[in-house]
Design a protein around this motif. Structure first.
Motif, mmCIF file in Angstrom:
data_model
loop_
_atom_site.group_PDB
_atom_site.id
_atom_site.type_symbol
_atom_site.label_atom_id
_atom_site.label_comp_id
_atom_site.label_asym_id
_atom_site.label_seq_id
_atom_site.Cartn_x
_atom_site.Cartn_y
_atom_site.Cartn_z
ATOM 1 N N LYS A 140 37.832 35.260 57.618
ATOM 2 C CA LYS A 140 37.516 36.336 56.676
ATOM 3 C C LYS A 140 38.480 37.505 56.864
ATOM 4 N N TYR A 143 41.934 36.733 55.476
ATOM 5 C CA TYR A 143 42.029 36.868 54.015
ATOM 6 C C TYR A 143 41.995 38.327 53.585
ATOM 7 N N ILE A 168 35.284 45.452 45.663
ATOM 8 C CA ILE A 168 35.489 44.051 45.269
ATOM 9 C C ILE A 168 35.621 43.947 43.750
ATOM 10 N N GLN A 172 38.813 42.507 41.662
ATOM 11 C CA GLN A 172 38.699 41.422 40.684
ATOM 12 C C GLN A 172 39.206 41.826 39.308
ATOM 13 N N LYS A 180 43.222 37.679 42.829
ATOM 14 C CA LYS A 180 41.984 37.086 42.310
ATOM 15 C C LYS A 180 41.650 35.793 43.052
ATOM 16 N N SER A 181 42.665 35.012 43.315
ATOM 17 C CA SER A 181 42.455 33.763 44.054
ATOM 18 C C SER A 181 41.982 34.042 45.473
ATOM 19 N N ILE A 183 40.482 36.739 46.529
ATOM 20 C CA ILE A 183 39.142 37.323 46.478
ATOM 21 C C ILE A 183 38.090 36.224 46.353
ATOM 22 N N ASN A 184 38.356 35.231 45.521
ATOM 23 C CA ASN A 184 37.412 34.121 45.361
ATOM 24 C C ASN A 184 37.208 33.377 46.674
ATOM 25 N N LEU A 185 38.298 33.163 47.388
ATOM 26 C CA LEU A 185 38.202 32.494 48.688
ATOM 27 C C LEU A 185 37.445 33.366 49.687
ATOM 28 N N LEU A 187 35.162 35.646 49.070
ATOM 29 C CA LEU A 187 33.740 35.683 48.741
ATOM 30 C C LEU A 187 33.036 34.388 49.165
ATOM 31 N N THR A 188 33.729 33.270 49.041
ATOM 32 C CA THR A 188 33.162 31.988 49.484
ATOM 33 C C THR A 188 32.943 31.993 50.988
ATOM 34 N N SER A 191 30.035 34.187 51.899
ATOM 35 C CA SER A 191 28.773 33.518 51.582
ATOM 36 C C SER A 191 28.392 32.519 52.671
#
Length: 233
Positions: A140, A143, A168, A172, A180-181, A183-185, A187-188, A191
Motif C-alpha cells: 500500500k 503504491y 482520493i 480520481q 487512475k490505474s 488509485i484503483n490498485l 483501493l483494492t 480493501s
C-alpha cells in the motif's frame, strides 16, 4: 538437537518438482540416494523399508520446506528443519543436490546441526496471516509513493492530505491514466487490508495470550498476534 540416536539419517534437498534424498546409517554408510518427484507416493517409495521410528529426516529452511515437512509428519517421520545452506558451508563440499542431501545427513548424524523451532500448524497460520497483512501494508505504501511520484513527474501540485476521501476523489478526477490505474490498485489493496485486519482482530480477541499481551502499553491487537505468532507456544 535431540540426544536420541537414530538408526538412519535422511537428508532431503528440496526443489519445486523434485527431491534428492540421501540416507546414511549410524555408521555413516550410505544406504540409498536418488532423485525422485516431489510427491507423496515417490517419497513413500524412497523411504520404503525404513521404519519411521528409526529414521530422522533433515530438510533445509527454504520456501518449500512446509510441503515436505507436512508429508513427512503425516507419514510419522521425525523431521528436523535446519538453516539454509548450513550443511554445505560446514562441509565445504561442491554444490550439487546429492552432496547437499548427504551433508545434511552426515552433519546431523554427528549432532552438528541444530534444528530450527517449528511451531504448531495453528501458530504457523497466525504467522502467515500477520505476515500477509504486513506485506499488504508495505505494498500500500509503495503504491502511495508511486502515485506521489507520478504527480510530481506530471507537474501536478497536490494538497498535503490526499489519502482521505476528499483526496482520493480529487485523484480520481485527474485526467491521468496512470494515476487512475494506481488509485484503483491502491483501493483494492486497502480493501483487502481491512478484511485481513478484521480477521487478525477476531483471532487476537479469542486468545488469552494475545489478550494479556495487549495489556502492555503500545501493543494492540495486530502486534499482540504478531508477537504470539513469532514466539510460538
Amino acid at each position: 538437537m535431540e540426544s536420541k540416536t537414530y538408526k538412519y539419517y535422511c537428508g532431503l534437498d528440496i526443489h519445486k518438482e523434485s527431491y534428492v534424498g540421501c540416507i546414511l546409517d549410524k555408521e555413516d554408510v550410505e544406504i540409498r540416494s536418488h532423485k525422485f518427484p516431489a510427491k507423496k507416493d515417490a517419497l513413500v517409495s524412497f523411504l520404503s523399508g525404513i521404519s519411521d521410528s528409526e529414521c530422522l529426516v533433515i530438510v533445509e529452511n527454504c520456501n518449500l520446506w512446509r510441503i515436505a515437512y507436512t508429508m513427512l509428519k503425516n507419514l510419522g517421520f521425525c523431521t528436523f528443519l535446519v538453516p539454509a545452506s548450513s550443511a554445505r558451508k560446514e562441509t565445504g563440499l561442491k554444490k550439487t543436490d546429492y552432496y547437499d542431501a548427504k551433508a545434511l545427513a552426515e552433519l546431523t548424524r554427528i549432532n552438528h546441526l541444530k534444528p530450527l523451532y517449528i511451531p504448531k500448524d495453528i501458530i504457523l497460520s497466525y504467522r502467515d496471516l500477520t505476515h500477509h497483512l504486513l506485506r499488504l501494508r508495505r505494498t500500500k505504501v509503495q503504491y502511495m509513493n508511486r502515485i506521489k511520484a507520478e504527480l510530481l513527474r506530471s507537474g501536478i501540485n497536490y494538497p498535503p492530505k490526499i489519502w482521505n476521501k476528499k483526496g482520493i476523489f480529487w485523484l480520481q478526477s485527474l485526467a491521468n491514466v496512470q494515476i487512475k490505474s494506481l488509485i484503483n490498485l491502491l483501493l483494492t489493496i486497502k480493501s483487502e487490508e481491512k478484511k485481513i485486519e478484521k480477521e487478525v482482530e477476531k483471532i487476537a480477541d479469542s486468545l488469552e495470550t494475545t489478550k494479556i499481551l495487549q495489556t502492555i502499553p503500545g501493543v494492540g491487537k495486530f502486534l499482540s498476534l504478531l508477537i504470539y505468532a513469532e514466539t510460538g507456544e
